[in-house]
Design a protein around this motif. Structure first.
Motif, mmCIF file in Angstrom:
data_model
loop_
_atom_site.group_PDB
_atom_site.id
_atom_site.type_symbol
_atom_site.label_atom_id
_atom_site.label_comp_id
_atom_site.label_asym_id
_atom_site.label_seq_id
_atom_site.Cartn_x
_atom_site.Cartn_y
_atom_site.Cartn_z
ATOM 1 N N UNK A 225 60.741 65.302 18.488
ATOM 2 C CA UNK A 225 61.112 65.665 20.198
ATOM 3 C C UNK A 225 61.685 65.137 21.040
ATOM 4 N N UNK A 226 62.640 63.306 20.742
ATOM 5 C CA UNK A 226 63.062 62.570 21.166
ATOM 6 C C UNK A 226 64.551 63.670 22.027
ATOM 7 N N UNK A 227 64.413 64.539 21.251
ATOM 8 C CA UNK A 227 65.767 65.510 21.995
ATOM 9 C C UNK A 227 65.466 65.802 23.086
ATOM 10 N N UNK A 228 64.117 66.157 23.098
ATOM 11 C CA UNK A 228 64.002 66.467 25.212
ATOM 12 C C UNK A 228 64.534 65.275 25.802
ATOM 13 N N UNK A 229 64.540 64.030 25.437
ATOM 14 C CA UNK A 229 64.431 63.074 26.619
ATOM 15 C C UNK A 229 63.331 63.211 27.022
ATOM 16 N N UNK A 230 63.253 61.547 27.818
ATOM 17 C CA UNK A 230 62.259 60.950 28.324
ATOM 18 C C UNK A 230 61.142 62.181 29.671
ATOM 19 N N UNK A 231 60.161 61.358 29.621
ATOM 20 C CA UNK A 231 59.732 62.312 31.125
ATOM 21 C C UNK A 231 59.470 63.747 31.455
ATOM 22 N N UNK A 232 59.245 64.038 30.508
ATOM 23 C CA UNK A 232 59.515 65.927 30.447
ATOM 24 C C UNK A 232 58.414 65.904 30.437
ATOM 25 N N UNK A 233 58.498 67.357 31.082
ATOM 26 C CA UNK A 233 56.774 68.106 31.708
ATOM 27 C C UNK A 233 56.696 68.864 30.215
ATOM 28 N N UNK A 234 56.151 68.529 29.620
ATOM 29 C CA UNK A 234 55.281 69.243 28.463
ATOM 30 C C UNK A 234 55.830 69.908 27.843
ATOM 31 N N UNK A 235 57.071 69.238 27.088
ATOM 32 C CA UNK A 235 58.229 70.770 26.656
ATOM 33 C C UNK A 235 57.371 71.344 25.570
ATOM 34 N N UNK A 236 58.171 72.680 26.132
ATOM 35 C CA UNK A 236 58.064 73.563 24.331
ATOM 36 C C UNK A 236 59.491 74.025 24.086
ATOM 37 N N UNK A 237 59.584 74.883 22.784
ATOM 38 C CA UNK A 237 60.680 75.074 21.822
ATOM 39 C C UNK A 237 62.017 75.019 22.931
ATOM 40 N N UNK A 238 61.865 75.558 23.676
ATOM 41 C CA UNK A 238 62.642 76.953 25.070
ATOM 42 C C UNK A 238 63.425 75.513 26.143
ATOM 43 N N UNK A 239 62.642 74.383 25.936
ATOM 44 C CA UNK A 239 63.421 73.509 26.605
ATOM 45 C C UNK A 239 65.032 73.307 26.419
ATOM 46 N N UNK A 240 66.236 73.088 27.240
ATOM 47 C CA UNK A 240 67.288 72.369 26.608
ATOM 48 C C UNK A 240 67.456 70.641 26.829
ATOM 49 N N UNK A 241 67.644 70.667 25.664
ATOM 50 C CA UNK A 241 67.582 69.237 25.288
ATOM 51 C C UNK A 241 68.415 68.233 26.143
ATOM 52 N N UNK A 242 67.345 67.141 26.418
ATOM 53 C CA UNK A 242 68.330 65.811 26.757
ATOM 54 C C UNK A 242 68.018 64.789 26.233
ATOM 55 N N UNK A 243 68.616 64.651 25.114
ATOM 56 C CA UNK A 243 68.303 63.615 24.617
ATOM 57 C C UNK A 243 68.814 61.865 25.337
ATOM 58 N N UNK A 244 68.124 60.520 25.408
ATOM 59 C CA UNK A 244 68.507 60.091 25.650
ATOM 60 C C UNK A 244 68.779 58.538 25.022
ATOM 61 N N UNK A 245 68.875 58.052 24.148
ATOM 62 C CA UNK A 245 69.748 57.418 22.714
ATOM 63 C C UNK A 245 70.440 58.011 21.497
ATOM 64 N N UNK A 246 70.681 57.624 21.591
ATOM 65 C CA UNK A 246 71.745 57.202 19.925
ATOM 66 C C UNK A 246 70.813 58.512 18.670
ATOM 67 N N UNK A 247 69.454 58.394 18.164
ATOM 68 C CA UNK A 247 68.512 58.661 17.382
ATOM 69 C C UNK A 247 68.335 60.299 17.701
ATOM 70 N N UNK A 248 67.806 60.713 19.374
ATOM 71 C CA UNK A 248 67.939 62.044 19.545
ATOM 72 C C UNK A 248 69.145 62.631 19.392
ATOM 73 N N UNK A 249 70.408 61.887 20.284
ATOM 74 C CA UNK A 249 71.987 62.473 19.779
ATOM 75 C C UNK A 249 72.238 63.083 18.886
ATOM 76 N N UNK A 250 71.429 62.675 17.738
ATOM 77 C CA UNK A 250 71.782 62.938 16.736
ATOM 78 C C UNK A 250 71.339 63.771 15.957
ATOM 79 N N UNK A 251 69.945 63.691 16.287
ATOM 80 C CA UNK A 251 69.589 64.762 15.999
ATOM 81 C C UNK A 251 69.582 65.938 16.289
ATOM 82 N N UNK A 252 69.676 66.290 17.782
ATOM 83 C CA UNK A 252 70.519 67.285 18.126
ATOM 84 C C UNK A 252 71.176 68.093 17.778
ATOM 85 N N UNK A 253 72.250 67.092 17.334
ATOM 86 C CA UNK A 253 73.384 67.254 16.629
ATOM 87 C C UNK A 253 73.230 67.723 15.439
#
Length: 319
Positions: free
Chosen positions: A110-138
């Motif tokens: 779920x790190x692909x969503x970034x922080x402080x999102x409002x209960x996102x489901x799988x349709x939310x556009x990813x917004x990773x804030x750290x390198x781990x989340x960015x690498x998982x999204x890639x």
């Protein structure tokens, strides 16, 4: 059915192997760069960054579960996240194609969503804030592109939230340990809600996906409900362990200032420290995620959230 688990020597993989070994009709193999203390006879040494290792490991396989990842907050150099989490996946996909394996379950985050999102489901556009989340999204984008060229494959992406359970020594354990010890310091009001997942349910969902193969490309959040606040965790810890938990509180700005101080100290000493600005930010963030899709798939979690937390507290701190 021969199932190869890549990166199964860790916390989640060990529990998954235990579940799968108890299931008739499954032949289990673990491939990891470190030996498994629990399942050495099932483990072959191999590194996802080595294509030759993956080619050999996937011979004769029917399905792959990819758990291997760089995920700590302090991995250095940061390119390591992408070498393992992205290029490692590409190596596995190439090895799967060469070995005619067409079923992969990939554990993202779920790190692909970034922080402080409002209960996102799988349709939310990813917004990773750290390198781990960015690498998982890639890595996820790699799988999505791969499916456009391999439409007869079964590709399942699971985005678990933070996982806890007996024997784990991750972020949830550190938090529960601080609470249980009475040395806990609350940063902020403690009303931020935290989605979590009990390991017994996560591995049960992975097994469900293995055994309920359906050609296609699917993405699932995995979260156990309800979402507890940090204050709730303090309350449940005290209740399960039958002890009064004293709680000291400091404002968020002061906690972040201390986190930045530890960042500087870690850089100067070149040491990995237990406190950082990233960890303070994650601790205070709202991390709620929607898991309706996974729960509507036909899967039934074997444990409630309260039972998972009770099992963990009793096992780790109930002495």
């Amino acid at each position: 059915m021969k199932v190869t688990i890549i990166g199964g020597s860790g916390f989640v993989g060990t529990r998954l192997i235990e579940n799968l070994r108890a299931t008739q009709g499954l032949d289990i193999r673990n491939v990891d760069k470190v030996q498994s203390d629990t399942h050495p006879a099932l483990t072959e040494i191999g590194d996802v960054t080595n294509l030759a290792d993956m080619r050999l490991a996937l011979q004769g396989s029917d399905a792959v579960v990819l758990l291997a990842a760089e995920h700590r907050d302090d991995v250095y150099p940061v390119v390591r996240y992408f070498d393992v989490n992205v290029q490692g996946l590409r190596n596995i996909l190439q090895a799967m194609e060469e070995n005619n394996v067409k079923h992969i379950i990939f554990t993202s985050s779920v790190a692909v969503y970034g922080l402080d999102k409002d209960n996102p489901d799988e349709t939310l556009a990813p917004d990773p804030f750290n390198h781990y989340g960015k690498s998982k999204w890639q890595a996820e984008q790699t799988l999505k592109w791969w499916f456009t060229e391999h439409s007869d494959w079964t590709i399942s992406i699971v985005r678990p939230t933070v996982i806890f359970g007996e024997g784990n020594r991750g972020n949830v354990w550190n938090l529960l340990n601080q609470i249980a010890s009475g040395k806990f310091m609350m940063i902020g009001p403690g009303t931020n809600r935290k989605s979590m997942a009990y390991v017994g349910n996560v591995v049960a969902f992975l097994q469900f996906l293995i055994q309920n193969k359906s050609i296609g490309y699917e993405v699932y959040n995995y979260v156990d409900k309800p979402d507890f606040t940090t204050n709730d965790l303090v309350y449940h810890t005290g209740k399960v362990l039958d002890k009064k938990i004293p709680t000291r509180r400091i404002p968020y700005w002061l906690g972040m200032l201390g986190g930045y101080g530890f960042d500087v100290l870690a850089w100067v000493t070149r040491k990995k420290l237990p406190i950082s600005s990233v960890r303070v930010k994650k601790f205070c963030a709202v991390t709620q995620f929607d898991s309706a899709k996974a729960m509507d798939s036909g899967f039934k979690p074997p444990f409630t959230m309260e039972e998972g937390l009770r099992r963990t507290l009793k096992s780790e701190f109930g002495k």
